[in-house]
Design an enzyme around this catalytic site. Sequence first.
Site, mmCIF file in Angstrom:
data_model
loop_
_atom_site.group_PDB
_atom_site.id
_atom_site.type_symbol
_atom_site.label_atom_id
_atom_site.label_comp_id
_atom_site.label_asym_id
_atom_site.label_seq_id
_atom_site.Cartn_x
_atom_site.Cartn_y
_atom_site.Cartn_z
ATOM 1 N N GLU A 42 36.076 44.340 46.781
ATOM 2 C CA GLU A 42 36.030 44.011 45.363
ATOM 3 C C GLU A 42 37.098 44.818 44.639
ATOM 4 O O GLU A 42 37.131 46.048 44.722
ATOM 5 C CB GLU A 42 34.663 44.295 44.745
ATOM 6 N N ASP A 94 45.196 51.878 41.883
ATOM 7 C CA ASP A 94 45.599 50.592 41.315
ATOM 8 C C ASP A 94 45.260 49.476 42.298
ATOM 9 O O ASP A 94 45.634 49.537 43.472
ATOM 10 C CB ASP A 94 47.104 50.615 41.030
ATOM 11 N N ASP A 117 39.868 42.895 33.105
ATOM 12 C CA ASP A 117 40.380 42.940 31.733
ATOM 13 C C ASP A 117 41.384 41.798 31.577
ATOM 14 O O ASP A 117 42.339 41.700 32.348
ATOM 15 C CB ASP A 117 41.064 44.283 31.491
ATOM 16 N N LYS A 121 46.931 40.342 24.953
ATOM 17 C CA LYS A 121 48.162 40.478 24.184
ATOM 18 C C LYS A 121 49.400 40.213 25.042
ATOM 19 O O LYS A 121 49.440 40.578 26.214
ATOM 20 C CB LYS A 121 48.247 41.859 23.553
#
Length: 215
Positions: A42, A94, A117, A121
Amino acid sequence: MSLNLPPPWEAFPRFEIGDWWKEESLPLAFGNFFSYKDLSVEVGFGHGEFLHQMARSRPEDLFIGIEHFGEGFRKLVREVKKEGTANCLPLIGDGFIVLQVVFGDGEISDLYVNFPDPWPKKRHEDRRLFVKEFFSLAARKIKDGGILHLATDHLPLAEQAMTDIRDVADFANADGPDAFRRESPYPFRTRYETKWMSEGRNLFYFTYEKKKCRT
């Protein structure tokens, strides 16, 4: 099939820090440390509820979670040690980088990315996970017949996922072209998934199978 002793918090001295993988030869040979049937990963496990429950429900498989933020990582480490869940292995880093260097090509059975997330933007679009570059990497790491599982509550990100994954020929949508599910196909939910369901948000679930090579 059960996992070998010692548990990972004893096998890896820096287990509780999360960067233990940096001290190992990469890609990691998980078979040297564990006995397992399938390997599931995951990316971005948050506080780890989904990953931990999946691991406890399938003790014959190995579940590895990648998380960038320390708070969620530390919470899962505490829970894993408390419950003695030796087949749940969280690490910190990361997601794109860890997936690339820690895992060998074609060894992951199931890869989950739950509600990342969306970075809505424009200036943050290079941080999004549901893009062609990530899907191409996932196609390399997932074995033939393995599954890429995606979930989001963000419609623009869902649309981007459907668009970008079309360019990765190794994947086929298990539910049909551009198809998705509105209800979770999983037996467990993440914390935010439960919250958003209670708020009545629209959720999008995608299942992509890695095509088997023809011989």
